[in-house]
Design a protein around this motif. Sequence first.
Motif, mmCIF file in Angstrom:
data_model
loop_
_atom_site.group_PDB
_atom_site.id
_atom_site.type_symbol
_atom_site.label_atom_id
_atom_site.label_comp_id
_atom_site.label_asym_id
_atom_site.label_seq_id
_atom_site.Cartn_x
_atom_site.Cartn_y
_atom_site.Cartn_z
ATOM 1 N N ASP A 1 47.707 12.837 33.221
ATOM 2 C CA ASP A 1 49.169 12.665 33.161
ATOM 3 C C ASP A 1 49.556 11.200 33.338
ATOM 4 N N ARG B 1 43.976 16.631 36.244
ATOM 5 C CA ARG B 1 45.179 16.751 35.430
ATOM 6 C C ARG B 1 46.125 15.586 35.702
ATOM 7 N N GLU B 2 46.243 15.227 36.974
ATOM 8 C CA GLU B 2 47.132 14.116 37.293
ATOM 9 C C GLU B 2 46.586 12.806 36.725
ATOM 10 N N SER C 1 43.245 22.395 38.793
ATOM 11 C CA SER C 1 42.513 21.212 38.401
ATOM 12 C C SER C 1 41.819 20.607 39.617
ATOM 13 N N PRO D 1 39.689 17.683 41.985
ATOM 14 C CA PRO D 1 39.865 16.251 42.215
ATOM 15 C C PRO D 1 39.161 15.446 41.122
ATOM 16 N N TRP E 1 50.683 5.614 41.581
ATOM 17 C CA TRP E 1 50.599 7.045 41.315
ATOM 18 C C TRP E 1 49.409 7.651 42.029
ATOM 19 N N SER E 2 49.675 8.645 42.842
ATOM 20 C CA SER E 2 48.594 9.413 43.448
ATOM 21 C C SER E 2 47.891 10.204 42.367
ATOM 22 N N VAL E 3 46.601 10.174 42.376
ATOM 23 C CA VAL E 3 45.834 10.993 41.440
ATOM 24 C C VAL E 3 45.022 11.966 42.281
ATOM 25 N N ARG E 4 45.522 13.186 42.390
ATOM 26 C CA ARG E 4 44.827 14.139 43.239
ATOM 27 C C ARG E 4 43.927 15.073 42.446
ATOM 28 N N ARG F 1 43.959 6.773 42.927
ATOM 29 C CA ARG F 1 45.289 6.227 42.644
ATOM 30 C C ARG F 1 45.245 5.320 41.428
#
Lengths: 346, 405
Positions: free
Chosen positions: A313, A309-310, A272, A274, A303-306, A299
């Motif tokens: 999530d 997909r994150e 996935s 960035p 929560w880190s969003v890298r 972020r």
Amino acid sequence: MRACLLPLLATVLAAQADEPAEHVAAAEREPRTRIERTVHELLPSLVKVHGASGLATIGAYATGIVVSEQGHVLTLDQIMIQKGKTRVVLHDGSVHDAQLLPEEPRLGVRLLRIDPQQVQGGLRPLWPPAGDEGAFRTGQFVVSIGNAFRLAEFAEKMSATFGTVVGRANTALRHRLADVQYDGDLILTDACNNPGHQGGGLFTLDGRWIGLNLRLLDSKETNTMLSAAIPTRDLLPYLEQHVLGRTRPETVVERVPAWTGIVLFEQAGRESPPAYVERVVPGSPAAELGLRPDDLIVRIDDWSVRTCREFRDVLARCAAGQVVKLVWKRGTRVLDGELRLGEPPK
Amino acid sequence: MNAARLFACLCLPSLAWAQQPAEDDEFARLEPVLQRALAAAAPFVVTVETFGGTRRTLGADGPADGDGPPLPRPAPKAEPPPDDAPPPVPEDAEPEGERAGRRPRPPMVPEGFRQARGRTSGVVLTRDGWILVSRFALNFDPTTVLVTVPGRGTFHAQRAGEDTSRGIALVKIAADDLPVPTFVPPDEVRVGQWAFALGRTFAADEPTVHMGIVSARSRLFGRALQIDASTSPANYGGAVIDVRGRVLGIAVPLSPSGRNAGVEWYDSGIGFAVTIADIPGLLQRMQQGEVLQRGWLGVHLELAHLGPGAKVAGTPKDGLAARAGLRKGDVILEVDGVPVANGPHLQMLVGARMGGDAIRLVVAKRTGERVEIGPLRLFDAPWSEQAQSNDLPASFPLPEKPEGR
């Protein structure tokens, strides 16, 4: 070998080989150091838990903590715990059949109960904890007690390991740890949780109970092994319910999925990318906040969003109406703002 | 009988005294010391997050482990600067032209090794925003690096130079008045002193700490301290501090095998802490974007020659020694005035140098004459300190799609 099964810490073995009878007096000598005293006072409240069967990689043994004079024993809920086959070995070596109380699936813990009538001299519960409900801080020294590798049998004393509170893993990072059902903060420690140590206690130098040991964890965050414990204060509602019969009213909130109005730039692929914004739906919460195409979402709250997909999530854990702190990057500037999550358009 | 009683009277109290612990509560006394050191050092330990990038591989341009093509990234569109915008700074991704002119940055992690992509740590170096991070953090060649300074917020970081021999890299953020550490002068460091390894990865609002001691002072040709506090990606780039909160070094993934970013030594009780701030010149070179490498003389040594001097068994033709006229059979007698005892001694003398450093040799030629060579400028080592060619041990696969999320 990267696991901390290596003796990376000064392992203070409280466990002593079973002394012949004539040496018992010598073995039971008065504790001298702070740690020895603490361990000496705590050991009668910790029990060995033996299950019916383990798996190839997980032995059928663990540790438990006595939490009431009526025979309640707290341990980690695990595969080896089976009805009619779980036994508890007390400090004095006496073996007791354990009855299973309902588990707490969110925490992954379970209470066992033994018959207090069968216990000579009464039980020494560790609960309720001291007034500060198991407060802890980073850099605090800790002693962890458990039956590592089932080294202690019968009345032999369990192992104590020494370390520090390495830090706190908040919820946002905890989700990257494998095999943890528990959803709150974790105490990370370098006092090693070897197999068998799980269900044992984490204590301060002066013997305050601050956490329940988890199994050795795999961190997806860092590709390393971690020892961790569930903070004692998070165990209180479950203990109050099943030991004292007190229930806290559970509030059931119907959650509406959250919607931001952000459409991410995403291509099919195994990895996935960035979370770059491709477009922002006009009139959406994100448009109100001023997000633009090519912004990089980094972020949401803690929560880190890298990756894209994150991003999904994290949003899946949020609900419409919730206000989150969004951090994004535009060019070389890092911006943030409060985003009130909306409901998806019909 | 009286003698025996006297003996008992004299000895029993002293026996009882001996039974008393000499130091009962050393841990209780150490705990607040650790807390104070932690409080002193916490402000300058920062979180490093990276976004994008691909796993790099050795000697090829493609992704290292068959994970599909390099990540796509939308081309940044020109946007009108807002009124309050600072003067335009180049986009975070380095322009191709700038990149092409630079030396390649050797990868830290070899093919087959799958690195977790978590946060790592960094240490503020100067008040005006130079941050030391671990090269481990930049292994994916990320398109974006963000640095979060506690209490100050998150900043975009521009990459500058690296030191492959120490495993560290320098980034710059646009911030002022940052809290800066005090470095412990290397000659003050003592084996056995406390060394606490700090990181800031698991929770943004407080650092993590692992406790240990200095195990050895001079490792990796004098570049690193060895410590027994656990080091892993959780605190790579973070500060290793003494009891006063002063910085002994930066935790980095190094291992003498030079492979796998030290992964075989995660949490093993063998960790390394390097410094650069106290080494004149190196910092400026890194600030200018240079990729520093170990120096390389380019000689193979004859192992059978036990000294004095180091006997040359061969000189690779692209090496400095070959260019300087050294040949098989020559014996290197001195390096910068220091008599060379034997082959390993030469390796120590040269291994401590960086590429570009000047070096003078005294050589006994095969013909018997004694010549002085130099000063020469050492070449960069053609291999990376952290990734050796095809000699790859097991990889550590990491699930890309964790269950239960």
